[in-house]
Design a protein around this motif. Structure first.
Motif, PDB file in Angstrom:
ATOM      1  N   LEU A   1       0.926  -1.347  -0.019  1.00  0.00           N
ATOM      2  CA  LEU A   1       0.026  -0.018  -0.013  1.00  0.00           C
ATOM      3  C   LEU A   1       0.798   1.402   0.091  1.00  0.00           C
ATOM      4  N   ARG A   2       1.850   1.168   0.539  1.00  0.00           N
ATOM      5  CA  ARG A   2       2.965   2.345   0.473  1.00  0.00           C
ATOM      6  C   ARG A   2       3.323   2.686  -0.800  1.00  0.00           C
ATOM      7  N   ALA A   3       3.788   1.722  -1.299  1.00  0.00           N
ATOM      8  CA  ALA A   3       3.974   1.587  -2.877  1.00  0.00           C
ATOM      9  C   ALA A   3       2.865   2.268  -3.845  1.00  0.00           C
ATOM     10  N   VAL A   4       1.893   1.765  -3.495  1.00  0.00           N
ATOM     11  CA  VAL A   4       0.661   2.155  -4.350  1.00  0.00           C
ATOM     12  C   VAL A   4       0.489   3.701  -4.107  1.00  0.00           C
ATOM     13  N   GLY A   5       0.542   4.163  -2.828  1.00  0.00           N
ATOM     14  CA  GLY A   5       0.471   5.562  -2.576  1.00  0.00           C
ATOM     15  C   GLY A   5       1.499   6.308  -3.187  1.00  0.00           C
ATOM     16  N   LEU A   6       2.795   5.826  -3.237  1.00  0.00           N
ATOM     17  CA  LEU A   6       4.049   6.794  -3.916  1.00  0.00           C
ATOM     18  C   LEU A   6       3.806   6.760  -5.224  1.00  0.00           C
ATOM     19  N   ALA A   7       3.580   5.536  -5.901  1.00  0.00           N
ATOM     20  CA  ALA A   7       3.240   5.516  -7.372  1.00  0.00           C
ATOM     21  C   ALA A   7       2.139   6.395  -8.003  1.00  0.00           C
ATOM     22  N   SER A   8       1.108   6.527  -6.971  1.00  0.00           N
ATOM     23  CA  SER A   8      -0.061   7.271  -7.337  1.00  0.00           C
ATOM     24  C   SER A   8       0.296   8.867  -7.210  1.00  0.00           C
ATOM     25  N   ALA A   9       1.168   9.118  -6.038  1.00  0.00           N
ATOM     26  CA  ALA A   9       1.480  10.630  -5.968  1.00  0.00           C
ATOM     27  C   ALA A   9       2.130  11.003  -7.129  1.00  0.00           C
ATOM     28  N   ALA A  10       3.188  10.033  -7.526  1.00  0.00           N
ATOM     29  CA  ALA A  10       3.831  10.455  -8.662  1.00  0.00           C
ATOM     30  C   ALA A  10       3.136  10.880 -10.101  1.00  0.00           C
ATOM     31  N   PHE A  11       2.262   9.953 -10.277  1.00  0.00           N
ATOM     32  CA  PHE A  11       1.312  10.003 -11.446  1.00  0.00           C
ATOM     33  C   PHE A  11       0.549  11.164 -11.303  1.00  0.00           C
ATOM     34  N   GLN A  12      -0.269  11.232 -10.319  1.00  0.00           N
ATOM     35  CA  GLN A  12      -1.396  12.332 -10.352  1.00  0.00           C
ATOM     36  C   GLN A  12      -0.661  13.547 -10.127  1.00  0.00           C
ATOM     37  N   PHE A  13       0.414  13.672  -9.672  1.00  0.00           N
ATOM     38  CA  PHE A  13       1.040  15.097  -9.690  1.00  0.00           C
ATOM     39  C   PHE A  13       1.616  15.560 -10.891  1.00  0.00           C
ATOM     40  N   SER A  14       2.051  14.452 -11.608  1.00  0.00           N
ATOM     41  CA  SER A  14       2.680  14.649 -13.098  1.00  0.00           C
ATOM     42  C   SER A  14       1.438  15.023 -14.065  1.00  0.00           C
ATOM     43  N   LEU A  15       0.309  14.431 -13.815  1.00  0.00           N
ATOM     44  CA  LEU A  15      -0.943  14.634 -14.583  1.00  0.00           C
ATOM     45  C   LEU A  15      -1.471  15.763 -14.376  1.00  0.00           C
ATOM     46  N   ALA A  16      -1.655  16.075 -13.268  1.00  0.00           N
ATOM     47  CA  ALA A  16      -2.358  17.448 -13.009  1.00  0.00           C
ATOM     48  C   ALA A  16      -1.511  18.635 -13.705  1.00  0.00           C
ATOM     49  N   THR A  17      -0.108  18.351 -13.572  1.00  0.00           N
ATOM     50  CA  THR A  17       0.746  19.273 -14.153  1.00  0.00           C
ATOM     51  C   THR A  17       0.520  19.498 -15.668  1.00  0.00           C
ATOM     52  N   MET A  18       0.577  18.354 -16.296  1.00  0.00           N
ATOM     53  CA  MET A  18       0.515  18.151 -17.659  1.00  0.00           C
ATOM     54  C   MET A  18      -0.919  18.611 -18.168  1.00  0.00           C
ATOM     55  N   MET A  19      -1.856  18.349 -17.368  1.00  0.00           N
ATOM     56  CA  MET A  19      -3.388  18.422 -18.049  1.00  0.00           C
ATOM     57  C   MET A  19      -3.585  20.120 -18.122  1.00  0.00           C
ATOM     58  N   THR A  20      -2.958  20.730 -17.147  1.00  0.00           N
ATOM     59  CA  THR A  20      -3.128  22.209 -17.302  1.00  0.00           C
ATOM     60  C   THR A  20      -2.668  22.773 -18.436  1.00  0.00           C
ATOM     61  N   VAL A  21      -1.408  22.471 -18.915  1.00  0.00           N
ATOM     62  CA  VAL A  21      -0.889  22.889 -20.193  1.00  0.00           C
ATOM     63  C   VAL A  21      -1.557  22.219 -21.353  1.00  0.00           C
ATOM     64  N   TYR A  22      -1.982  20.748 -21.211  1.00  0.00           N
ATOM     65  CA  TYR A  22      -2.539  20.209 -22.235  1.00  0.00           C
ATOM     66  C   TYR A  22      -3.753  20.884 -22.886  1.00  0.00           C
ATOM     67  N   LEU A  23      -4.782  21.317 -21.774  1.00  0.00           N
ATOM     68  CA  LEU A  23      -5.801  22.051 -22.141  1.00  0.00           C
ATOM     69  C   LEU A  23      -5.839  23.531 -22.491  1.00  0.00           C
ATOM     70  N   LEU A  24      -4.455  24.024 -22.471  1.00  0.00           N
ATOM     71  CA  LEU A  24      -4.360  25.448 -23.116  1.00  0.00           C
ATOM     72  C   LEU A  24      -3.604  24.812 -24.624  1.00  0.00           C
ATOM     73  N   PHE A  25      -2.749  23.856 -24.635  1.00  0.00           N
ATOM     74  CA  PHE A  25      -1.987  23.442 -25.798  1.00  0.00           C
ATOM     75  C   PHE A  25      -3.037  23.128 -27.002  1.00  0.00           C
ATOM     76  N   LEU A  26      -4.188  22.599 -26.567  1.00  0.00           N
ATOM     77  CA  LEU A  26      -5.067  22.197 -27.966  1.00  0.00           C
ATOM     78  C   LEU A  26      -5.651  23.011 -28.566  1.00  0.00           C
ATOM     79  N   PRO A  27      -6.390  24.410 -27.751  1.00  0.00           N
ATOM     80  CA  PRO A  27      -6.963  25.296 -28.457  1.00  0.00           C
ATOM     81  C   PRO A  27      -6.185  26.566 -28.958  1.00  0.00           C
ATOM     82  N   ARG A  28      -4.981  26.598 -28.441  1.00  0.00           N
ATOM     83  CA  ARG A  28      -4.100  27.713 -28.638  1.00  0.00           C
ATOM     84  C   ARG A  28      -2.887  27.396 -29.376  1.00  0.00           C
ATOM     85  N   VAL A  29      -2.558  26.365 -29.569  1.00  0.00           N
ATOM     86  CA  VAL A  29      -1.197  26.148 -30.065  1.00  0.00           C
ATOM     87  C   VAL A  29      -1.532  25.161 -31.438  1.00  0.00           C
ATOM     88  N   LEU A  30      -2.662  24.172 -31.138  1.00  0.00           N
ATOM     89  CA  LEU A  30      -3.134  23.495 -32.571  1.00  0.00           C
ATOM     90  C   LEU A  30      -4.197  24.106 -32.805  1.00  0.00           C
TER      91      LEU A  30
END
Length: 422
Positions: free
Chosen positions: A218-247
Motif C-alpha cells: 500500500l505504501r508503494a501504491v501511494g507513492l506511485a499514485s502521488a508521482a502519477f497524479q502530480f505529473s498528470l495535474a501538471t501536464m493537463m493544465t498545459v494540455y488544455l491550453l495547448f490544444l486550443p491555442r497552439v493546435l
C-alpha cells in the motif's frame, strides 16, 4: 455473489456520476478558457481549487465512510453536486458567471466528489467476496469507461456550440440520474459494527495512516499514485491550453480527442480481467504504466491542421485510456485484497490523500511552466515527468507480485502479508 439488480444499479449510478464528473472536468476549464479568456495562471488556480478538497478532506472522508452505508454517502454526494452545478446554471442565466463563481462551484463539486469516490471504492467490498474483486472491479470500471467516452465529447461540444449554462446543466443532469439509480439499491451492507462509544475521528484517521504506511504494497501504491497524479495535474493544465491555442482546435475537437480515453478505458477494463492472472500483477503494472505514461510524449511535437492532429490525438488518448484503466483496475484489486473490511474506507481515503494531495500544486506548477517556458516546451517537460510513476513501481514490492493476490495482513495493522497459494 452480488444481487444482479443491485449491482446493475450501482454500475448505472457510477456510470452516470462519472459521466457528469468527466463532462464537468472539461466544461469548467473550457468555459474559463474559451468564454472568459482565462490565462494559464488563472486556469492553474481553477484546477487547483477543484482538486484542493482531495488534500483537505480525503482522510476525514475515509474515517466517515467506514462508519456509514456507502449508498447513503453516494446519494448525498450526487444530490450536492447537482445542486452546486444548478446554482452555476442560475448564475449563468443571470449573467454573473465569472471566474469567482466557477471557483466556488469547482471547490464544491470537488469536495463532494471526494466523498463519492471513497464510498464507491468501499462499496464493492461490502457487496462481493474477495475472490470476486478483480471481476467486480473490471465490470464497474467498464461502466465508468462508458462515461469517459461521452463525458469529454459532450462537454466540449456543448461549450463550443451552446451557452455556458446549458453546458453546466448537462453535468448536473447526470448527477441527478446517478442519485436516482443508487438510491434504489436494496441490498443491506455489511458495514463494520460500530463501537458503543465511537472513537474520535482523529484516531481513526491515524489508524488508516499507520496501516497504509506500514504495509509495503500500500505504501508503494501511494507513492506511485502521488508521482502519477502530480505529473498528470501538471501536464493537463498545459494540455488544455495547448490544444486550443497552439493546435487551434475548437471545443468540439478538444472534446473528441479527450473522449478517446473512454473506448480505450473500456478495452483496458477488459484486459484487467485477464492479463494479471496470466502474466502476473507486477509485470502488468510496471509494463503498462511505462507504456501508458510514455505515449503522452507524442503530443508536444504535433503540428499541422486539425485533419492531421486530431487523429493522432485520438490514437494517443485511446492508448493512454486503455493502459491507464488497466493499471487502475489492477492497483485497486491489490489494494482491496490486502485491506481488512473495517479499513477499506480509510485505506482508500489515505491513498487518495497521498496520491492526489499534491495535485493542486501540480496544477499551479503547470500554469507557471506554461507561462515561463511556453506551451509546447511546458507540455514536453510535464509529459516526460509522468514516467516517474512507472519508475517508482519498478523499484517497489509491486513489481514482484505474482499471479495471485495477497491476502489481508494478519495480526497488527502493520503485520506481514499472508500470501495465497503458499
Amino acid at each position: 455473489m452480488w444481487r444482479d439488480a443491485d449491482f446493475r444499479r450501482l454500475c448505472a449510478g457510477q456510470t452516470a456520476s462519472q459521466l457528469g464528473e468527466h463532462a464537468s472536468l472539461v466544461v469548467l476549464p473550457l468555459i474559463a478558457v474559451l468564454t472568459l479568456n482565462t490565462d494559464a495562471g488563472r486556469l492553474g488556480v481553477l484546477r487547483a481549487v477543484e482538486q484542493a478538497p482531495i488534500l483537505l478532506l480525503s482522510l476525514f472522508a475515509g474515517a466517515w465512510v467506514d462508519r456509514w452505508r456507502t449508498r447513503t454517502v453516494m446519494v448525498l454526494a450526487d444530490a450536492g453536486r447537482a445542486t452546486a452545478l444548478g446554482a452555476a446554471v442560475v448564475a449563468g442565466v443571470l449573467g454573473v458567471l465569472g471566474l469567482p463563481a466557477l471557483l466556488v462551484v469547482a471547490f464544491a463539486v470537488g469536495a463532494l466528489s471526494v466523498f463519492f469516490d471513497v464510498a464507491y471504492q468501499a462499496s464493492l467490498v461490502r457487496l462481493v467476496r474477495r475472490d470476486q474483486l478483480l471481476r467486480g472491479n473490471s465490470a464497474l470500471e467498464g461502466s465508468r469507461s462508458a462515461a469517459q467516452i461521452g463525458g469529454p465529447a459532450l462537454g466540449g461540444t456543448l461549450v463550443s456550440l451552446l451557452s455556458a449554462p446549458i453546458a453546466i446543466a448537462s453535468s448536473a443532469l447526470f448527477f441527478v440520474l446517478s442519485f436516482l439509480s443508487i438510491r434504489q439499491i436494496r441490498r443491506p451492507e455489511a458495514i463494520p459494527q460500530r463501537a458503543e462509544r465511537p472513537r474520535r475521528v482523529r484516531r481513526r484517521i491515524q489508524e488508516g495512516l499507520r496501516f497504509v504506511v506500514g504495509d509495503p504494497l500500500l505504501r508503494a501504491v501511494g507513492l506511485a499514485s502521488a508521482a502519477f497524479q502530480f505529473s498528470l495535474a501538471t501536464m493537463m493544465t498545459v494540455y488544455l491550453l495547448f490544444l486550443p491555442r497552439v493546435l487551434h482546435l475548437p471545443g468540439t475537437a478538444v472534446g473528441l480527442a479527450l473522449a478517446a480515453t473512454g473506448p480505450g478505458a473500456l478495452l483496458g477494463s477488459l484486459l484487467a480481467g485477464r492479463l494479471p492472472n496470466r502474466f502476473g500483477y507486477g509485470v502488468v503494472l510496471v509494463t503498462s504504466a511505462a507504456l501508458g505514461d510514455g505515449v503522452m510524449l507524442c503530443v508536444p511535437p504535433l503540428h499541422g491542421p486539425a485533419a492531421v492532429t486530431v487523429p493522432v490525438l485520438v490514437a494517443v488518448n485511446f492508448v493512454f485510456g486503455a493502459i491507464g484503466q488497466l493499471v487502475d483496475v489492477t492497483v485497486m484489486a491489490v489494494r482491496q485484497a490486502v485491506t481488512p473490511d473495517d479499513m477499506q474506507g480509510r485505506a482508500a481515503a489515505t491513498i487518495t490523500f497521498v496520491g492526489m494531495g499534491l495535485t493542486p500544486i501540480g496544477s499551479l506548477l503547470g500554469g507557471f511552466l506554461a507561462q515561463r517556458w511556453g506551451l509546447r516546451t511546458g507540455l514536453l517537460v510535464t509529459a516526460a515527468g509522468m514516467l516517474l510513476s512507472p519508475a517508482v513501481m519498478a523499484l517497489s514490492p509491486l513489481a514482484r507480485l505474482g499471479r495471485t493476490l495477497p491476502a489481508p495482513a494478519v495480526g497488527s495493522l502493520c503485520g506481514s502479508h499472508r500470501w495465497e497459494g503458499e
